[in-house]
Write a protein that holds these residues in place. Sequence first.
Motif, PDB file in Angstrom:
ATOM      1  N   ASP A  25       0.834  -1.197   0.000  1.00 27.07           N
ATOM      2  CA  ASP A  25       0.000   0.000   0.000  1.00 27.07           C
ATOM      3  C   ASP A  25       0.870   1.249   0.000  1.00 27.07           C
ATOM      4  N   THR A  26       0.432   2.251  -0.753  1.00 31.36           N
ATOM      5  CA  THR A  26       1.200   3.488  -0.861  1.00 31.36           C
ATOM      6  C   THR A  26       1.363   4.173   0.488  1.00 31.36           C
ATOM      7  N   PRO A  39      -3.693  16.456   4.204  1.00 27.30           N
ATOM      8  CA  PRO A  39      -3.914  17.891   3.968  1.00 27.30           C
ATOM      9  C   PRO A  39      -5.374  18.300   4.036  1.00 27.30           C
ATOM     10  N   TRP A  40      -6.256  17.369   3.802  1.00 25.05           N
ATOM     11  CA  TRP A  40      -7.696  17.597   3.954  1.00 25.05           C
ATOM     12  C   TRP A  40      -8.335  16.264   4.310  1.00 25.05           C
ATOM     13  N   LYS A  41      -9.527  16.294   4.867  1.00 25.63           N
ATOM     14  CA  LYS A  41     -10.182  15.095   5.370  1.00 25.63           C
ATOM     15  C   LYS A  41     -10.331  14.060   4.257  1.00 25.63           C
ATOM     16  N   ALA A  44      -5.372  11.422   2.696  1.00 22.63           N
ATOM     17  CA  ALA A  44      -4.022  10.935   2.989  1.00 22.63           C
ATOM     18  C   ALA A  44      -3.336  10.430   1.731  1.00 22.63           C
ATOM     19  N   VAL A  45      -4.087   9.712   0.888  1.00 22.31           N
ATOM     20  CA  VAL A  45      -3.579   9.241  -0.402  1.00 22.31           C
ATOM     21  C   VAL A  45      -4.491   9.793  -1.483  1.00 22.31           C
ATOM     22  N   GLN A  46      -3.912  10.520  -2.433  1.00 24.33           N
ATOM     23  CA  GLN A  46      -4.695  11.086  -3.534  1.00 24.33           C
ATOM     24  C   GLN A  46      -4.368  10.344  -4.826  1.00 24.33           C
ATOM     25  N   ASP A  47      -5.395   9.917  -5.534  1.00 27.21           N
ATOM     26  CA  ASP A  47      -5.227   9.273  -6.832  1.00 27.21           C
ATOM     27  C   ASP A  47      -5.182  10.338  -7.920  1.00 27.21           C
ATOM     28  N   LEU A  48      -4.076  10.384  -8.644  1.00 30.37           N
ATOM     29  CA  LEU A  48      -3.903  11.355  -9.725  1.00 30.37           C
ATOM     30  C   LEU A  48      -4.168  10.648 -11.050  1.00 30.37           C
ATOM     31  N   VAL A 212       1.200  11.169  -1.775  1.00 28.34           N
ATOM     32  CA  VAL A 212       1.108  11.340  -0.324  1.00 28.34           C
ATOM     33  C   VAL A 212       2.033  12.481   0.063  1.00 28.34           C
ATOM     34  N   TYR A 213       1.573  13.341   0.969  1.00 28.31           N
ATOM     35  CA  TYR A 213       2.417  14.413   1.503  1.00 28.31           C
ATOM     36  C   TYR A 213       3.064  13.960   2.808  1.00 28.31           C
ATOM     37  N   LEU A 214       4.312  14.364   2.999  1.00 26.71           N
ATOM     38  CA  LEU A 214       5.062  14.030   4.215  1.00 26.71           C
ATOM     39  C   LEU A 214       5.574  15.307   4.863  1.00 26.71           C
TER      40      LEU A 214
END
Length: 218
Positions: A25-26, A39-41, A44-48, A212-214
């Motif tokens: 998992d990413t 960054p927003w509700k 955590a993982v954004q699909d681009l 994902v942002y860190l």
Amino acid sequence: MSHTFKDLVARHGYAFVREHCPGTDTIAVANSIGQSVEPWKGGAVQDLVPRSSSTPNTYSGIYGLSHFPFHTDLAHWRFPPRYLLLRCVNGYADIPTLLLDGEAIIEAVTLDILTRAIFKPRRPRQGRVQLMRLYESGSDGYCFRWDEVFLQPSSRIGDIASQRIHEQFKKCNPLSIALERSGDTLLIDNWRMLHARSPIPAGREDRKIQRVYLENLH
């Protein structure tokens, strides 16, 4: 392996590892490298995924399948996410992510101009318009931000900085990194590097990259 990512990013501003832990998992990969942030509700993982049209005031809504310009992710936030991780789910060799080292831009435009260049978000955020500088230093190093869509000059020096940055773009030779195999992982220092997306050729609309942002690295 997390130390490899951290060392490479500290040295070069980015780290690229092919087929890193495929099938994992990413978010698990991200948390093995650093501390992820939401960054927003639910984000955590954004699909681009490429879209020919999308919500207004987003890159997909503005540019569709065309080239995305060089930018800092969430540059209009008071503190943009420090790192971003891009991980391939379904990729192609002919859709590279492009990188520009902000250190070269800083040297060309000069710190004197960048530290005095005042910009404002294109639209209010949380009901407020907060002025910010393109370059700010702090205890964790410096933050260089840029986004020609969501940030606008708000001073004469800001206009000068914008013009010189665009001139520098024409002279730069960006790095080209293709996320093409499952698990290909690119970690970017979002306070140093600018990134862009190549145009999406016909038949490549099923490209899928997870982001994902860190906030820090282990």
